[in-house]
Design an enzyme around this catalytic site. Sequence first.
Site, PDB file in Angstrom:
ATOM      1  N   LYS A   1       3.519  15.303  -0.351  1.00  7.90           N
ATOM      2  CA  LYS A   1       4.385  14.806   0.726  1.00  7.90           C
ATOM      3  C   LYS A   1       5.717  15.578   0.778  1.00  7.90           C
ATOM      4  CE  LYS A   1       2.261  10.208   0.543  1.00  7.90           C
ATOM      5  NZ  LYS A   1       2.271   8.878   1.109  1.00  7.90           N
TER       6      LYS A   1
ATOM      7  N   LYS B   1      -6.817 -14.611  21.386  1.00  9.66           N
ATOM      8  CA  LYS B   1      -7.244 -15.082  20.062  1.00  9.66           C
ATOM      9  C   LYS B   1      -8.763 -14.961  19.911  1.00  9.66           C
ATOM     10  CE  LYS B   1      -7.068 -19.042  17.050  1.00  9.66           C
ATOM     11  NZ  LYS B   1      -7.176 -20.485  17.062  1.00  9.66           N
TER      12      LYS B   1
ATOM     13  N   ASN C   1       0.619  -7.040   3.622  1.00  5.74           N
ATOM     14  CA  ASN C   1       0.601  -6.955   2.153  1.00  5.74           C
ATOM     15  C   ASN C   1       1.721  -7.810   1.579  1.00  5.74           C
ATOM     16  OD1 ASN C   1       3.061  -5.227   1.743  1.00  5.74           O
ATOM     17  ND2 ASN C   1       1.863  -3.840   3.043  1.00  5.74           N
TER      18      ASN C   1
ATOM     19  N   LYS D   1       1.572  12.754  -5.144  1.00  5.57           N
ATOM     20  CA  LYS D   1       2.277  12.343  -3.916  1.00  5.57           C
ATOM     21  C   LYS D   1       3.576  13.114  -3.749  1.00  5.57           C
ATOM     22  CE  LYS D   1       0.227   7.787  -3.755  1.00  5.57           C
ATOM     23  NZ  LYS D   1       0.306   6.388  -4.077  1.00  5.57           N
TER      24      LYS D   1
ATOM     25  N   PHE E   1       8.179   6.220  -2.778  1.00 10.45           N
ATOM     26  CA  PHE E   1       7.782   5.289  -3.828  1.00 10.45           C
ATOM     27  C   PHE E   1       6.283   5.429  -4.039  1.00 10.45           C
ATOM     28  CE2 PHE E   1      10.774   1.962  -5.286  1.00 10.45           C
ATOM     29  CZ  PHE E   1      11.928   2.459  -4.703  1.00 10.45           C
TER      30      PHE E   1
ATOM     31  N   ASP F   1      -1.848   1.508   5.336  1.00  9.52           N
ATOM     32  CA  ASP F   1      -2.536   2.801   5.470  1.00  9.52           C
ATOM     33  C   ASP F   1      -3.532   2.777   6.624  1.00  9.52           C
ATOM     34  OD1 ASP F   1      -1.247   4.053   3.397  1.00  9.52           O
ATOM     35  OD2 ASP F   1      -2.652   3.311   1.886  1.00  9.52           O
TER      36      ASP F   1
HETATM   37  N1  CTP Z   1       3.996   5.751   3.104  1.00 16.79           N
HETATM   38  C1  CTP Z   1       4.312   6.104   4.413  1.00 16.79           C
HETATM   39  N2  CTP Z   1       3.418   5.941   5.398  1.00 16.79           N
HETATM   40  C2  CTP Z   1       2.199   5.439   5.170  1.00 16.79           C
HETATM   41  C3  CTP Z   1       1.854   5.064   3.844  1.00 16.79           C
HETATM   42  C4  CTP Z   1       2.768   5.238   2.830  1.00 16.79           C
HETATM   43  O1  CTP Z   1       5.426   6.560   4.640  1.00 16.79           O
HETATM   44  N3  CTP Z   1       1.350   5.286   6.182  1.00 16.79           N
HETATM   45  C5  CTP Z   1       4.977   5.953   2.043  1.00 16.79           C
HETATM   46  C6  CTP Z   1       5.438   4.711   1.312  1.00 16.79           C
HETATM   47  O2  CTP Z   1       6.591   4.147   1.930  1.00 16.79           O
HETATM   48  C7  CTP Z   1       5.768   5.226  -0.073  1.00 16.79           C
HETATM   49  C8  CTP Z   1       4.828   6.394  -0.240  1.00 16.79           C
HETATM   50  O3  CTP Z   1       4.375   6.750   1.061  1.00 16.79           O
HETATM   51  O4  CTP Z   1       7.082   5.731  -0.157  1.00 16.79           O
HETATM   52  C9  CTP Z   1       3.626   6.134  -1.102  1.00 16.79           C
HETATM   53  O5  CTP Z   1       2.932   5.028  -0.626  1.00 16.79           O
HETATM   54  P1  CTP Z   1       1.595   4.565  -1.353  1.00 16.79           P
HETATM   55  O6  CTP Z   1       1.013   3.410  -0.591  1.00 16.79           O
HETATM   56  O7  CTP Z   1       1.839   4.402  -2.831  1.00 16.79           O
HETATM   57  O8  CTP Z   1       0.693   5.850  -1.218  1.00 16.79           O
HETATM   58  P2  CTP Z   1      -0.263   6.372  -0.130  1.00 16.79           P
HETATM   59  O9  CTP Z   1       0.200   7.723   0.248  1.00 16.79           O
HETATM   60  O10 CTP Z   1      -0.462   5.382   0.960  1.00 16.79           O
HETATM   61  O11 CTP Z   1      -1.609   6.544  -0.970  1.00 16.79           O
HETATM   62  P3  CTP Z   1      -2.567   5.448  -1.642  1.00 16.79           P
HETATM   63  O12 CTP Z   1      -2.354   4.156  -0.862  1.00 16.79           O
HETATM   64  O13 CTP Z   1      -3.901   6.029  -1.469  1.00 16.79           O
HETATM   65  O14 CTP Z   1      -2.152   5.357  -3.086  1.00 16.79           O
END
Ligand code: CTP
Length: 400
Positions: free
Chosen positions: A342, A289, A209, A338, A324, A279
């Site tokens: 969490k 490859k 990303n 969240k 975040f 995610d």
């Molecule tokens: N985070 C994490 N581990 C993951 C995904 C996210 O620890 N596998 C943490 C990120 O570092 C951030 C928070 O979760 O502090 C929220 O991440 P975000 O991508 O906004 O949310 P998600 O929980 O992944 O949900 P979505 O992508 O569906 O919005």
Amino acid sequence: MLNGKKILLGISGGIAAYKSVFLIRLLIKSGAEVKVIATKNALEFITKLSLESISKNKVYFDTFADNNYYSTEHIALTDWADLMIVAPATANIIGKFANGIADDALSTSFLAFNKQIFIAPAMNCKMYEHYAVKRNISFLISNGVHFIVAPSGELACGYDGKGRMEEPEKILEFVGNYYKKENVLKGKNVLITAGPTYEAIDPVRFIGNHSSGKMGFALAEHFADLGADVKLISGPVSLTTQNPNIKRFDVVSADEMYQKCITLFKQTDICIMAAAVADFTIDTKSDIKIKKTAEPPVIKLIPTIDILKTLGAEKTVKQILVGFALETNDEKENALKKLKSKNLDFIVLNSLNDQGAGFGFETNKISIFDKTGNNAYFKLKSKKEVAKDIADYIIQNLKK
Ligand code: CTP
């Protein structure tokens, strides 16, 4: 107050340069050692002999002087010092600082200085209010330079207005207060994650990303400046750290970040997850490859472990956990979800709908929500300033 600190005092050519002698005396009285870098114009207002007599050190003013101890004196001096104060700072020297111009001893030293810098401007009130000066000052502030606001009063040019250099006692108080705060997190272990994670498809390709890591790195620097022992777990970024209180661990994938977080979390007092963790990862990574074939490959994704959620489930009452949330819609609602799901103490929300906020930018616009229902909204600021706002908010709540 500044016991044991090594201070570089930069003096530029304003009438307030005569006050530098008082400032040096106060700094030395408070326990600091002072070395002076003066511009040639400053030495029209105050003699080198006065500055050397009071500071008990040689004044550096000529980049190419025969009697310099080293040919690169600006580097040796900037390595020596713990902090730099520039007082008085004219509109001209501020302009050079803000634009990276290095054409004399002081401006060259500024560019080579990567620690805390305090600037006390002094100029005519019309110059102080000029848009070019205002832009230069706000650019330097956004890069972490501390400005000691020039108060109003009678100016040497006969005007009455804003632009007098702050009095030496007040400059000492301002710098002293900063260093009082410096140790506010001494002894605390802070864990910060930053940057993206890369999920390998094969040895040459990955899913990633756009996270640059700037927010997490700014947080790491700020918490380290406050005296904390910082562990920074970073995904692939092209950033470096400055503060020796930061121990950095480089990881690539979400799983590597998870493993490192789990190992370090137990000894952590404050954990801030600023990383943009993937995610999903690839179900079966190819060891070789993947070749171009007539039939495009289908890549199966499987979920990664939610690191933050796992830490939230493990967290003790003494630990502070901050997440975040980067959202594009229903921002507040999603962030609050969240925060709860969490088990976080705070969640920092930034929306991709805000101009200048999010991935890649030098700036960010955040709001913070905590588990007791409090919240705070901030305007668009540099990521360094945002890091300070986040730290201040957490520290205030720690006190409560
Ligand atoms: N985070 C994490 N581990 C993951 C995904 C996210 O620890 N596998 C943490 C990120 O570092 C951030 C928070 O979760 O502090 C929220 O991440 P975000 O991508 O906004 O949310 P998600 O929980 O992944 O949900 P979505 O992508 O569906 O919005």
